[in-house]
Structures are given as C-alpha cells and as structure tokens.
Design a protein around this motif. Structure first.
Motif, PDB file in Angstrom:
ATOM      1  N   MET A   1       0.841  -1.199   0.000  1.00  0.00           N
ATOM      2  CA  MET A   1       0.000   0.000   0.000  1.00  0.00           C
ATOM      3  C   MET A   1       0.874   1.245   0.000  1.00  0.00           C
ATOM      4  SD  MET A   1      -2.648   1.280   2.975  1.00  0.00           S
ATOM      5  CE  MET A   1      -3.096   3.012   3.037  1.00  0.00           C
ATOM      6  N   LEU A   2       0.410   2.269  -0.727  1.00  0.00           N
ATOM      7  CA  LEU A   2       1.111   3.545  -0.717  1.00  0.00           C
ATOM      8  C   LEU A   2       0.959   4.211   0.639  1.00  0.00           C
ATOM      9  CD1 LEU A   2      -0.101   4.851  -4.180  1.00  0.00           C
ATOM     10  CD2 LEU A   2       2.122   3.891  -3.665  1.00  0.00           C
ATOM     11  N   LYS A   3       2.017   4.800   1.135  1.00  0.00           N
ATOM     12  CA  LYS A   3       1.985   5.422   2.458  1.00  0.00           C
ATOM     13  C   LYS A   3       2.196   6.910   2.320  1.00  0.00           C
ATOM     14  CE  LYS A   3       1.708   5.070   6.957  1.00  0.00           C
ATOM     15  NZ  LYS A   3       0.493   4.600   7.633  1.00  0.00           N
ATOM     16  N   ASP A   4       1.190   7.681   2.661  1.00  0.00           N
ATOM     17  CA  ASP A   4       1.285   9.133   2.627  1.00  0.00           C
ATOM     18  C   ASP A   4       1.308   9.659   4.048  1.00  0.00           C
ATOM     19  OD1 ASP A   4       0.429  10.489  -0.347  1.00  0.00           O
ATOM     20  OD2 ASP A   4       0.163   8.351  -0.087  1.00  0.00           O
ATOM     21  N   ALA A   5       1.755  10.905   4.196  1.00  0.00           N
ATOM     22  CA  ALA A   5       1.841  11.509   5.521  1.00  0.00           C
ATOM     23  C   ALA A   5       0.468  11.618   6.146  1.00  0.00           C
ATOM     24  CB  ALA A   5       2.489  12.889   5.414  1.00  0.00           C
ATOM     25  N   LEU A   6       0.366  11.198   7.400  1.00  0.00           N
ATOM     26  CA  LEU A   6      -0.899  11.276   8.110  1.00  0.00           C
ATOM     27  C   LEU A   6      -1.057  12.612   8.818  1.00  0.00           C
ATOM     28  CD1 LEU A   6      -1.161   7.680   9.607  1.00  0.00           C
ATOM     29  CD2 LEU A   6      -1.833   8.524   7.348  1.00  0.00           C
ATOM     30  N   PHE A   7       0.074  13.274   9.114  1.00  0.00           N
ATOM     31  CA  PHE A   7      -0.003  14.598   9.702  1.00  0.00           C
ATOM     32  C   PHE A   7       1.237  15.393   9.317  1.00  0.00           C
ATOM     33  CE2 PHE A   7       2.255  12.094  12.859  1.00  0.00           C
ATOM     34  CZ  PHE A   7       3.257  12.939  13.307  1.00  0.00           C
ATOM     35  N   HIS A   8       1.148  16.697   9.488  1.00  0.00           N
ATOM     36  CA  HIS A   8       2.241  17.594   9.148  1.00  0.00           C
ATOM     37  C   HIS A   8       2.520  18.515  10.337  1.00  0.00           C
ATOM     38  CE1 HIS A   8       1.994  16.486   4.854  1.00  0.00           C
ATOM     39  NE2 HIS A   8       0.684  16.413   5.109  1.00  0.00           N
ATOM     40  N   VAL A   9       3.759  18.950  10.447  1.00  0.00           N
ATOM     41  CA  VAL A   9       4.165  19.840  11.533  1.00  0.00           C
ATOM     42  C   VAL A   9       4.230  21.255  10.986  1.00  0.00           C
ATOM     43  CG1 VAL A   9       5.908  20.337  13.276  1.00  0.00           C
ATOM     44  CG2 VAL A   9       5.502  17.964  12.558  1.00  0.00           C
ATOM     45  N   ILE A  10       3.479  22.172  11.618  1.00  0.00           N
ATOM     46  CA  ILE A  10       3.482  23.566  11.177  1.00  0.00           C
ATOM     47  C   ILE A  10       3.811  24.470  12.371  1.00  0.00           C
ATOM     48  CG2 ILE A  10       1.788  23.096   9.371  1.00  0.00           C
ATOM     49  CD1 ILE A  10      -0.287  24.506  11.132  1.00  0.00           C
ATOM     50  N   LYS A  11       4.241  25.670  12.053  1.00  0.00           N
ATOM     51  CA  LYS A  11       4.514  26.679  13.077  1.00  0.00           C
ATOM     52  C   LYS A  11       3.270  27.540  13.288  1.00  0.00           C
ATOM     53  CE  LYS A  11       8.935  26.065  14.119  1.00  0.00           C
ATOM     54  NZ  LYS A  11       9.402  25.815  15.501  1.00  0.00           N
ATOM     55  N   VAL A  12       2.878  27.704  14.533  1.00  0.00           N
ATOM     56  CA  VAL A  12       1.713  28.535  14.866  1.00  0.00           C
ATOM     57  C   VAL A  12       2.095  29.533  15.947  1.00  0.00           C
ATOM     58  CG1 VAL A  12       0.033  26.769  14.234  1.00  0.00           C
ATOM     59  CG2 VAL A  12       0.918  26.839  16.568  1.00  0.00           C
ATOM     60  N   THR A  13       1.262  30.559  16.112  1.00  0.00           N
ATOM     61  CA  THR A  13       1.551  31.631  17.062  1.00  0.00           C
ATOM     62  C   THR A  13       0.329  31.884  17.939  1.00  0.00           C
ATOM     63  OG1 THR A  13       3.022  32.669  15.452  1.00  0.00           O
ATOM     64  CG2 THR A  13       2.293  34.014  17.315  1.00  0.00           C
ATOM     65  N   PRO A  14       0.485  31.878  19.258  1.00  0.00           N
ATOM     66  CA  PRO A  14      -0.645  32.225  20.132  1.00  0.00           C
ATOM     67  C   PRO A  14      -1.104  33.651  19.883  1.00  0.00           C
ATOM     68  CG  PRO A  14       1.150  31.217  21.381  1.00  0.00           C
ATOM     69  CD  PRO A  14       1.690  31.519  20.019  1.00  0.00           C
ATOM     70  N   LEU A  15      -2.414  33.867  19.936  1.00  0.00           N
ATOM     71  CA  LEU A  15      -2.971  35.192  19.733  1.00  0.00           C
ATOM     72  C   LEU A  15      -2.419  36.167  20.772  1.00  0.00           C
ATOM     73  CD1 LEU A  15      -5.055  36.869  18.116  1.00  0.00           C
ATOM     74  CD2 LEU A  15      -6.736  36.272  19.887  1.00  0.00           C
ATOM     75  N   GLY A  16      -1.844  37.253  20.285  1.00  0.00           N
ATOM     76  CA  GLY A  16      -1.311  38.271  21.171  1.00  0.00           C
ATOM     77  C   GLY A  16       0.091  38.004  21.674  1.00  0.00           C
ATOM     78  N   LEU A  17       0.685  36.867  21.266  1.00  0.00           N
ATOM     79  CA  LEU A  17       2.044  36.521  21.712  1.00  0.00           C
ATOM     80  C   LEU A  17       2.903  36.176  20.496  1.00  0.00           C
ATOM     81  CD1 LEU A  17       1.113  34.257  24.777  1.00  0.00           C
ATOM     82  CD2 LEU A  17       1.942  36.617  24.848  1.00  0.00           C
ATOM     83  N   PRO A  18       3.248  37.156  19.678  1.00  0.00           N
ATOM     84  CA  PRO A  18       3.954  36.887  18.420  1.00  0.00           C
ATOM     85  C   PRO A  18       5.324  36.255  18.597  1.00  0.00           C
ATOM     86  CG  PRO A  18       3.932  39.238  18.910  1.00  0.00           C
ATOM     87  CD  PRO A  18       3.011  38.594  19.889  1.00  0.00           C
ATOM     88  N   GLU A  19       5.928  36.381  19.762  1.00  0.00           N
ATOM     89  CA  GLU A  19       7.256  35.813  19.974  1.00  0.00           C
ATOM     90  C   GLU A  19       7.213  34.389  20.506  1.00  0.00           C
ATOM     91  OE1 GLU A  19       9.759  37.545  18.909  1.00  0.00           O
ATOM     92  OE2 GLU A  19       8.382  39.196  18.446  1.00  0.00           O
TER      93      GLU A  19
END
Length: 269
Positions: A1-19
């Motif tokens: 069976m072909l195996k594709d990514a089940l999830f991806h890692v992304i960068k997110v930012t809390p509201l009001g805390l850009p750093e």
C-alpha cells in the motif's frame, strides 16, 4: 500500500504573543477518488490516507454495494495529481446493481456520511430483520474498553483532532482501532478490517469517539453490529433506528458515566 503523511508539523503563534510561536501537528485530509471496475467513477471522499483497503471493503459493505468480502475481487491504490485513487473490482452482479444507481451529487466531506446521496432512507424503510439477542457484555467489560480507548488512539495522541472506531471483545479488550478525520470513514475502515480478516461484528462492542448520527447507525446495522458505545450523544433519528432494530446503544459514554439509550437487555452485571 502507498503510504502518505498522516499529519504535518506547522509553526503557529498564540494570539497576542507573536514571539511565542511553537510547532503543532495537523492531521492531513486527502481527496480519495473511488472507481469501480475501471469504468465507473463513484465519488470522492475526504479522509485520512491510511488503511484504504480496509475502507474499500467497509464502505462497499455499509453502502450495500456488496454483501460479502468475496464479492470484491481486488483493490488497487494509486496516486493522482491531488490525492489518491482507490480502484475496486467487484463481482459482475454487484457492478450491474451499482450501475443502476445514480452517483452521489457531491464530494463526501469528512463531516458527511450520506450527504450528496440522492435519497436518505427513513427509519421505517430500513431492513426488517432486527438484531438477535445472541450476545451480551458485562458492565465491567464495557467500562474496561472505554477506559482503554484513549491509549489506542495513536494518531489522535499527536494531533488531537481525529475520530476513532475501535472493536473490543466481550471481555472488554480492544482488538483493533481505525482513526480518520471523518467519523464515518473511521467506522468504514474498522468494519472493512474485520470483514477482510473474516472476523465477526457480533460478539463484542464497537466503540466510537464521535456522536452517533443516522449514517453511523445505518453503517453499524448493515455490518450486523449489535452493541455500540459512543462517546457523544446520538441524534434522535439514529436513536429511533437503533431502537427499531434492537441494537444496544450506550452513548455519552465516558469513563465515569455511561447512558443506556436502548437495548439494555444485552448488558449484564
């Protein structure tokens, strides 16, 4: 069976805390096109791209395209420009019956089981044969299975956003689980896995992390599942169908509290 990514890692930012940005795991959602016997494109499902052979068997059974595993001749999975294709070869009589149907009018979304279908069966129009009272489960076994459910949800542990359908035996020991961004596709995968392995869907309990909506009730009943425990509540239409078909439905099923909606005769002390 072909195996594709089940999830991806992304960068997110809390509201009001850009750093204070951080990494977050996001489950993927992939268009899966279904084709039968190389001549009939059936539709597209949005789902998690794993256990697709299980899905093919479960979907064909719960959509009443087949009645037994032997009526599926082969399942092939290939990449497309945007997603995957599941090519299913079924027996000639099954294909003939399928060709008489009108295809779904739209994509099957992750939140939608029977959406896009030409007609929705009423509670009264479903099959006449109610489920027999052949098997039971104890309260302790049911609670054991519910207590263990979180530990079996591996994809949800890293994403916190997918549904699960699991099967536990009569002693409350979970035997298998399938996860997906769609609740009905997770259920189809579980049913298909048991069908492919020649395993019964009667002596045990099906555990669902979602609400018990009408299409979920239809799918479990078409698979002959007598006992269902759902983490969330049922819809009234699903409850009436379960009641009519003598299905045991335990819902709002949490570790500390479970509610029996119908079919309590199968639950023993």
């Amino acid at each position: 069976m072909l195996k594709d990514a089940l999830f991806h890692v992304i960068k997110v930012t809390p509201l009001g805390l850009p750093e204070a940005n951080f990494s977050l795991n996001i489950a993927d959602e992939v268009p899966i096109s279904l084709n039968f016997n190389e001549i009939f494109p059936y539709g597209v499902m949005m789902m998690t791209p794993d256990h697709l052979e299980d899905f093919a068997y479960g979907f064909c059974l719960t959509e009443e395209i087949i009645q037994s595993a032997e009526q599926i001749r082969s399942v092939a999975i290939t990449h497309t420009d945007d997603g995957l294709a599941v090519d299913i070869t079924i027996a000639g009589n099954c294909l003939t019956a399928l060709l008489r149907r009108r295809p779904r009018a739209q994509i099957g979304h992750t939140s939608c089981g029977i959406c896009g279908s030409e007609a929705v069966p009423s509670v009264e129009m479903t099959k006449d044969c109610a489920l027999p009272l052949a098997h039971t489960i104890t309260i302790d076994a049911l609670r054991r299975a519910l207590n263990d459910l979180d530990a079996w949800q591996k994809l949800n542990a890293v994403t916190r956003m997918v549904h699960a359908a699991a099967w536990a035996d009569a002693d409350g020991h979970i035997q298998m689980i399938r996860e997906d961004v769609g609740r009905h596709t997770a259920l189809d995968k579980l049913i298909g896995a048991r069908l492919r392995d020649g395993l019964t869907t009667q002596n045990g309990v099906c555990l669902l992390t979602s609400r018990y909506s009408f299409e979920m009730a239809l799918k479990t009943l078409r698979a002959g599942i007598a006992i269902v425990a759902a983490v969330s509540a049922p819809t009234y239409r699903a409850y009436k169908l379960a009641e009519k078909m003598n299905q045991t439905l335990v819902a709002i099923a949490r570790r500390d509290r479970q509610i029996v909606f119908c079919g309590g005769e199968r639950i023993i002390q």
